[in-house]
Design a protein around this motif. Sequence first.
Motif, mmCIF file in Angstrom:
data_model
loop_
_atom_site.group_PDB
_atom_site.id
_atom_site.type_symbol
_atom_site.label_atom_id
_atom_site.label_comp_id
_atom_site.label_asym_id
_atom_site.label_seq_id
_atom_site.Cartn_x
_atom_site.Cartn_y
_atom_site.Cartn_z
ATOM 1 N N LEU A 82 0.843 -1.205 0.000
ATOM 2 C CA LEU A 82 0.000 0.000 0.000
ATOM 3 C C LEU A 82 0.877 1.253 0.000
ATOM 4 O O LEU A 82 0.544 2.243 -0.655
ATOM 5 C CB LEU A 82 -0.944 -0.010 1.203
ATOM 6 C CG LEU A 82 -1.989 -1.125 1.205
ATOM 7 C CD1 LEU A 82 -2.783 -1.115 2.502
ATOM 8 C CD2 LEU A 82 -2.910 -0.996 0.016
ATOM 9 N N ARG A 83 1.997 1.195 0.697
ATOM 10 C CA ARG A 83 2.935 2.339 0.677
ATOM 11 C C ARG A 83 3.504 2.546 -0.725
ATOM 12 O O ARG A 83 3.690 3.674 -1.168
ATOM 13 C CB ARG A 83 4.056 2.130 1.694
ATOM 14 C CG ARG A 83 3.666 2.484 3.114
ATOM 15 C CD ARG A 83 4.878 2.521 4.046
ATOM 16 N NE ARG A 83 5.326 1.200 4.430
ATOM 17 C CZ ARG A 83 4.767 0.462 5.389
ATOM 18 N NH1 ARG A 83 3.738 0.924 6.050
ATOM 19 N NH2 ARG A 83 5.235 -0.734 5.667
ATOM 20 N N LYS A 86 0.992 4.381 -2.737
ATOM 21 C CA LYS A 86 0.983 5.788 -2.335
ATOM 22 C C LYS A 86 2.188 6.519 -2.919
ATOM 23 O O LYS A 86 2.074 7.640 -3.419
ATOM 24 C CB LYS A 86 0.961 5.923 -0.818
ATOM 25 C CG LYS A 86 0.915 7.378 -0.361
ATOM 26 C CD LYS A 86 1.071 7.492 1.135
ATOM 27 C CE LYS A 86 1.048 8.906 1.635
ATOM 28 N NZ LYS A 86 1.864 9.871 0.914
ATOM 29 N N LEU A 87 3.352 5.898 -2.860
ATOM 30 C CA LEU A 87 4.554 6.522 -3.410
ATOM 31 C C LEU A 87 4.435 6.728 -4.918
ATOM 32 O O LEU A 87 4.872 7.750 -5.445
ATOM 33 C CB LEU A 87 5.794 5.687 -3.083
ATOM 34 C CG LEU A 87 6.237 5.714 -1.634
ATOM 35 C CD1 LEU A 87 7.340 4.679 -1.388
ATOM 36 C CD2 LEU A 87 6.719 7.097 -1.228
ATOM 37 N N LEU A 89 1.663 7.244 -6.544
ATOM 38 C CA LEU A 89 0.765 8.393 -6.721
ATOM 39 C C LEU A 89 1.467 9.698 -6.379
ATOM 40 O O LEU A 89 1.296 10.706 -7.072
ATOM 41 C CB LEU A 89 -0.482 8.230 -5.847
ATOM 42 C CG LEU A 89 -1.484 7.194 -6.313
ATOM 43 C CD1 LEU A 89 -2.578 7.007 -5.267
ATOM 44 C CD2 LEU A 89 -2.082 7.577 -7.646
ATOM 45 N N ASP A 90 2.267 9.698 -5.319
ATOM 46 C CA ASP A 90 3.017 10.900 -4.955
ATOM 47 C C ASP A 90 3.981 11.310 -6.064
ATOM 48 O O ASP A 90 4.133 12.492 -6.368
ATOM 49 C CB ASP A 90 3.804 10.683 -3.651
ATOM 50 C CG ASP A 90 2.910 10.592 -2.429
ATOM 51 O OD1 ASP A 90 1.719 10.965 -2.512
ATOM 52 O OD2 ASP A 90 3.417 10.134 -1.371
ATOM 53 N N GLU A 93 1.979 12.851 -8.823
ATOM 54 C CA GLU A 93 1.561 14.194 -8.430
ATOM 55 C C GLU A 93 2.711 15.185 -8.571
ATOM 56 O O GLU A 93 2.533 16.288 -9.099
ATOM 57 C CB GLU A 93 1.049 14.197 -6.987
ATOM 58 C CG GLU A 93 0.628 15.584 -6.536
ATOM 59 C CD GLU A 93 0.247 15.655 -5.066
ATOM 60 O OE1 GLU A 93 -0.395 16.642 -4.695
ATOM 61 O OE2 GLU A 93 0.600 14.728 -4.308
#
Length: 121
Positions: A82-83, A86-87, A89-90, A93
Amino acid sequence: MVVDELTDEVVDELFHALADATRRDILRRCLAGEMSVSGLAAQYPMSFAAVQKHVVVLERAGLVTKERHGREQRVRTDPEALRKAKLALDQLEATWRGRIDRMSALLAEDSGHNPPKGTKS
């Protein structure tokens, strides 16, 4: 694993797995702790085989781990995966924010120095 090491194939697998509402719900249920595949299947209006297929997709993406305990298959969410999502997606972004900042700077520079053609300055 650092997000820069994530291949497009790995990121595609992650987000393909996360794109389905049932699989996201399975992840949420398993966040509280290990669950059996049969216990998960009892909570959905679908066959055991269908839930098992969802678990396989999550496992292939690395979002869950599955262990056999006797005749039972136990599923657990892998927080590290899950991290990674997130990374990823970061990172996306940050890339888009950089592009937007560069476009804004170019537009500001263009509007300040180059009047549109056909107008008098």
